[in-house]
Design a protein around this motif. Structure first.
Motif, PDB file in Angstrom:
ATOM      1  N   ASN A 252       5.710   0.024   6.146  1.00 36.23           N
ATOM      2  CA  ASN A 252       4.784   0.566   5.148  1.00 36.23           C
ATOM      3  C   ASN A 252       4.890   2.094   5.091  1.00 36.23           C
ATOM      4  O   ASN A 252       5.022   2.703   4.019  1.00 36.23           O
TER       5      ASN A 252
ATOM      6  N   LEU B 187       0.828  -1.222   0.000  1.00 36.39           N
ATOM      7  CA  LEU B 187       0.000   0.000   0.000  1.00 36.39           C
ATOM      8  C   LEU B 187       0.860   1.270   0.000  1.00 36.39           C
ATOM      9  O   LEU B 187       0.645   2.167  -0.825  1.00 36.39           O
TER      10      LEU B 187
ATOM     11  N   VAL C 194      -6.047  -1.670  -1.835  1.00 33.71           N
ATOM     12  CA  VAL C 194      -5.524  -2.932  -1.333  1.00 33.71           C
ATOM     13  C   VAL C 194      -6.583  -3.533  -0.424  1.00 33.71           C
ATOM     14  O   VAL C 194      -7.093  -2.852   0.463  1.00 33.71           O
TER      15      VAL C 194
END
Ligand code: EPU
Length: 417
Positions: free
Chosen positions: A169, A99, A111
């Motif tokens: 992330n 993501l 996602v």
């Protein structure tokens, strides 16, 4: 469905090379999406989870292929469809790490929500909190996370709890977010540090990784790099437990020993003799091991991913152990299976009380998740008679040819189709 059959009682000896880290590989494969040009990763383990990530990268339109036994080449340039479908994400939660990179590269990404899994609910709120702070608009739509941005920009993110993939992330998105980002209460796991090192080689400005405050100066673009993935610290710890439970004497190679410190300290507390050099460790059980107290915690604490294997090890140790699981709320599914093998364990809340028994007895057992199944194999190696571990696809998610490695050390273990 495959089963692994172990005849317990063989003493493990010899040397074994540790494969590349699963969890580093997964994060680095996602990071390859950030680069303009090819990224080559070597020492990537051939595991189900790695195959699942490859499949996802291809579904996004990236070129991602094996170029040798353990090397991957990934080129995110052709990505045409920044959308990660449920079918692929549900197979593996780590997929959610695409993501951040997709959002940073394309300004939009969809996602699927990964949902819970056997070891706990595992929310993604911290991933989303971080991306929102960088300027993403995030909405949940029919089980999908839809993130868009008119342009990310550096910002301060203070995580409410320690999250490894959440830190990774957000770090990946921040690498391409203009300005300065500060990640407070960041995860300190070696896989976070390895990702930062690779991002920096791609041209990113990441400082402080490995500590709990990471400062990232966003850059305009990143380039592809070559990188050799570090050894898997959890595979290393698992094989050490496997040897020690049999009263064995093994040497593992291909591992950064610094990443194993809390595991080695705990094994030493059981009475195991540990000789650590920077990239190899010898472990020997001089006699019956002793019970220990352990609480799982984020790095540099004792890893949750090594909890089941330690429980199997102390199931036949002298005296009692208390093993407290603090990272995931439901990570004791190996306990009923160990009881079937004759272990003496009782659970109260997040603590397992283990009273060591002289020996376990082989049984039919069920793998419920990756590390639980590793724990069952450790227990089986010390049991009298045959243990049949069912649902071994769980173990294939994270261990490459575990039965071959253990057989190489003298275990009586084989796979049946
Ligand atoms: N959490 C939240 N909100 C979030 C993110 C996490 O509440 O947004 C909670 C989780 O539910 C959990 C705790 O925070 O209770 C820690 O979870 P974390 O996010 O750190 O886990 P992860 O990043 O999803 C990685 C590894 C796991 C490992 C954990 C903890 C990968 C691909 N996975 O997961 O590995 O157990 O960190 O060290 O890196 C395994 O290899 O068997 C495995 C499960």
């Amino acid at each position: 469905m495959d089963r692994i059959v172990v005849r317990g009682g063989e003493r493990l000896t010899g040397e074994v090379a540790i494969s590349g880290s699963k969890n580093s590989s997964l994060a680095l494969m996602a990071a390859a999406l950030l680069a303009e040009g090819e990224t080559r990763l070597s020492n990537v383990p051939r595991l189900r989870d790695v195959h699942a990530m490859l499949e996802l990268l291809r579904a996004l339109g990236a070129r991602a292929e094996w170029v040798g036994a353990h090397s991957l080449v990934i080129d995110g340039a052709p990505v045409s469809n920044p959308e990660a479908p449920y079918d692929l994400v549900r197979k593996m939660r780590a997929s959610f790490m695409v993501l951040g990179p997709l959002l940073a590269r394309f300004g939009t990404a969809r996602v699927s929500e990964p949902g819970g899994c056997a070891i706990g609910v595992r929310p993604i709120d911290q991933h989303l909190k971080g991306l929102r702070a960088l300027g993403a608009k995030v909405r949940l739509d029919h089980g999908c996370v839809e993130a868009t941005t008119a342009g990310l920009s550096g910002s301060r993110v203070s995580f409410d709890l320690n999250t490894v993939n959440g830190t990774q992330n957000v770090m990946m998105a921040a690498a391409l977010a203009p300005g300065e980002s500060v990640l407070e209460n960041a995860a300190r796991e070696p896989e976070v540090l390895e990702l930062a090192t690779v991002l920096n080689r791609m041209g990113a400005g990441v400082r402080g990784a490995g500590g709990d405050r990471i400062v990232i100066t966003g850059v305009e673009s990143l380039r592809g790099v070559e990188h050799e993935v570090s050894g898997d610290r959890i595979e290393a710890g698992t094989l050490l437990c496997a040897a020690l439970v049999t009263g064995g004497d093994i040497e593992i190679t291909g591992i950064d020993t610094a990443s194993l410190e809390s595991t080695l300290d705990k094994l030493a507390e059981t009475g195991a003799e540990i000789e650590a050099q920077p990239h190899r460790v010898r472990a020997r059980a001089p006699g019956r091991l002793r019970g220990v107290q352990v609480v799982t915690a984020p790095f540099p604490g004792y890893p949750t991913d090594m909890q089941a294997q330690l429980m199997a090890l102390v199931a036949t140790a002298e005296g009692s152990s208390v093993i407290t699981e603090r990272v995931f709320e439901n990570r004791f599914m190996h306990v009923p299976e160990l009881l079937r093998m004759g272990a003496d364990i009782s659970l109260s809340g997040r603590a397992a009380h283990v009273r060591g028994v002289p020996r376990l007895a082989g049984a039919q057992v069920m793998a419920t998740d990756l590390r639980a199944s590793a724990g069952l194999i450790v227990a089986a190696l010390a049991s009298e008679g045959d243990t049949v571990v069912h649902r071994v696809y769980h173990i294939d998610r994270g261990y490459e040819r575990i039965e071959d490695k253990l057989r190489g050390l003298g275990a009586a273990i084989h796979r049946e189709g």
